[in-house]
Design an enzyme around this catalytic site. Sequence first.
Site, PDB file in Angstrom:
ATOM      1  N   ASP A  66     -34.027 -13.808   1.160  1.00 15.56           N
ATOM      2  CA  ASP A  66     -35.349 -13.181   1.227  1.00 15.56           C
ATOM      3  C   ASP A  66     -36.400 -14.185   1.689  1.00 15.56           C
ATOM      4  O   ASP A  66     -36.195 -15.407   1.625  1.00 15.56           O
ATOM      5  CB  ASP A  66     -35.702 -12.657  -0.176  1.00 15.56           C
ATOM      6  N   ASP A  85     -39.119  -2.383   2.074  1.00 14.52           N
ATOM      7  CA  ASP A  85     -39.162  -2.218   0.620  1.00 14.52           C
ATOM      8  C   ASP A  85     -39.477  -0.775   0.270  1.00 14.52           C
ATOM      9  O   ASP A  85     -39.422  -0.398  -0.908  1.00 14.52           O
ATOM     10  CB  ASP A  85     -40.242  -3.132   0.010  1.00 14.52           C
TER      11      ASP A  85
END
Length: 736
Positions: A472, A542
Site C-alpha cells: 500500500d 477504496d
Amino acid sequence: MRRAICFLFLLLLSGSLLGQAVRYDEGRKIWLLSMGASSYAMGVDANNHLRHIYWGSHLWRTEDLTPPRPLRDGSSFDPKEMFENEEYAGWGGPRFYDAALKLVRADGNRDLVLQYASHSVSGNELHIRLKDIRDDINVTLHYRVYPSEGVLRRHSTIENNTRAPITVESAQSATWHLPAGEGYKLRYLTGRWAAETQLVEEPVHVGTKVLESRKGHTSHGINPWFSLDDGAAGEESGRVWFGALAWSGNWRITVEQTQYQQVRVTGGYNSFDFAYSLAPGETLETPAFFAGFTAGGYGAASRTLHRFERSQIFPGGLNARPRPVLYNSWEATTFNVDEPGQKALADKAASLGVELFVMDDGWFGERNHDRAGLGDWTVNPKKFPQGLKGLIDHVNAKGMEFGLWVEPEMVNADSDLYRAHPDWVIHFPDRPRSELRNQMVLNMARDDVREHIFKVLDKLATENNVRYFKWDMNRAVSEPGWPGEPLPEQRELWVKYVRNVYEIIDRLRAKHPTLEIESCSGGGGRVDLGILARSDVVWPSDNTEAFDRLRIQEGFTQAYAPQVMSAWVTDVPNMNRRSVPLKFRFLVAMQGALGIGANLNEWKEEDFTLARQMISLYKRIRPTVQQGALYRLMSPRHGEITANQYVAEDGKQAVLFVTRHAQQYNLPTPAIRLRGLDEKAVYKMEMLDGPPAMGRQQPQAPVSREVSGAYLMSQGLNVFLRGDYDSTAVMLERVR
Ligand code: GLA
C-alpha cells in the site's frame, strides 16, 4: 526427413513474419512497422530530421509511403520546423512547442537539434540513434513491435557523450502523431480518491490538454491512459488510437491540436519540478509508452490492451495462474486484528470457498490506529503471541494461502523507525513536513532506505509462509526535499524513488518466486503498466460500493484487464449510504478478480448460502472473466441498465452480467444483443435465476435453452429485472 522440412518451413515462415514487423526501405529511408492490423511509419528528410509519416490500419507496401518532403516556412512566424511532425524533437531551433527533450549544458547553452545518425534492427525491435547537430548528445529511440498483440512500445535513452555535464529538464518517452485534421475526441480516466477511473470524453480543440500526476505516484486523479478517435467511433466500430504509459511516479501526457491541424500526444516524465543531471558518459532512460490503433472501436481498443498486458506485461504472462478468490480483513476488523479474531474470520472465509486470506493493516508495531507504528514491521506480540505462525498455519490448514498488508514507503512520527532515522523522510529542512493520514514518506530514492526496506520485506517473506503482499501507499509525496543532496540532483528524487520501489519488488520476486504483489495506493492511486509489470493484481478503489463500482470498473477496463482488477463484496450500507442486495454485490465483483471484504461475523446463514453458490459459480466462469474478451454492451453512464459480456478465449464459454437500478415503472428490460459469439454455433444457456419456465422470462425470450450465436447477436436476450438493484447473469456454453 519430413519433420526436418516442416521445421525448416516453420523457421522460414516465422523469419519472414518477424522480418515483416520492422521493414526498412533503404533507398528512401523509410521504416514501416507492422503490428498485426495496424502500421506505423516514419522517414528521414533531406535535413536528416526523423519525421512521422503514418499511423493507422495495416499497410503492406513501403512503396505506398511518401518520404517526408522538404517543407517551406509558412511565414517568419510559422517556420517549417513547426509543421514537420518530428518523431522526437529536441527543444532548439525555431520550435515553439513542448519538445520531447529539453536540456541545459554546463555553459548555459540550451539549444538542441536532433538529427538522424544511424539505426539498427534486431527482430521486432528498431533502435534509431539521433544526435545533436554539434555535440555528442545522443538519443536512441527504441521501438518494439508486438505483431501478435497489435501494440507498439516506444521509449528513449538520452546519452551525454560530451566532456561536460548536462542537465535534462524534460525527457519524454515518445511523441505520437495522428493523421492531421480536426474533430478528434479524447477519452481519458479521471477521478479522485474513492472514485477512480471515471471515463470522460471531450472534443479536442486547438491547444494542449495536460493529463498528469505531480504527486509522486500514478494518482487517483488521472490515470496514464488515453484514447483518441476521429469523432465517429463507438464501442464496436470506428478508428481509435490509444496508449498507456508505464510509469508510477510523476508522469505527463499532453494531447495537442496545433494551429496547423496537427494532432499529437507526447508522454513521459512530468517536467514539473524535474531535473536530471548527466555527467559525461551517463544516460537517462525514459519509461515505456505503449500504443495501438484499431478500426474496431473502443471495445477492440481495450481488448487489444487486455490481451497485450496478459501476454507481455503481467508477471507470469499467459501462464500466470488465475487470480484466487481472496478474503481481506480490512473492512471487517480495521486495525483491531488479533490471532483469535483473524482465525475466526479465516474459518468462515474457508467455508465459502475462499482461496487466499489476506490480513490487512494493524498487525505490526504499535499500529492500533493510523497515528502510530508505520515503519515498524515486526509483529505485535500482544495481538499475535505466537508471531504470525499461529495464524498462517491455521489459514494454511484450512486450505488457503496467506497474504499480508504492508506499507513499506511510509512512517508515522510515532514509530521506532522515525525516531531512529528522522532524516530518512522526504522534507525540506527547517520547513514543516506535512503529515497526511498522520504519516510521512520515506525517501525511497536513497540507497540506504531502499536496502532497509528490501531487508524488512525479505525477512517477512523468508520467515513466514507469506504468498502475497498487499503493498500500500497511503499518501502523496509533498515538500520533495532531499537533505544533503546537491541541486539539481535533489530533483532526481522523483525518478529514483520510483525506480527503487520497482527494484525492491523485482528483487523480492526474484528471491521468492511464488510471492505475489497487490499494488494499492489508498485504492487506485498506483495503477499503471509500470507497476503492473511487477504486480499480480491491483486495488482499483477504496470504494467497494457495488453501484459506484460499475463506473469505476468501466473506466478501469478501458485500460487494464479484468484479471488484475480486484473486486470485493463488502457490507451495506456502504459509501453513499447505499444498500444494494448481496446478489448485486456479487455479480459486480465477479466481473473482475473476486474477493470478499465483508465482516463475516455479521453475516446470516442465507448470506453464506448465497455466497457459496456465487463463489462456486465464479470458479466455473473465472477463466472467461479474467482471461476472456470483454464486451461492454450497455454502459452505466448511459442508462439504468449495465450489461457486460465476457467470452472465453477458445469461444467455448461466455457469460453475461446485467444489473439494473432506478427502474421506471413498467419499463421493460430491452433485449441485450450479445457480441463476440460465433453466428453458426449453438449455445446452451444457463440463467442464474432459473430457466424461462420459472417465470422469470419475458414472452419474447427464446423458449429453447439452446440458441444460436446468430440469434443471440441479432435478436438478443431478454432478461427480466424488476425494481432497483436487481441483477442477473447468463452463462452460455457452446454445444455445437
Ligand atoms: C488503504 C487501503 C485499504 C486498507 C487501508 C489500511 O486505505 O486502500 O484497502 O488497506 O489502507 O490502512
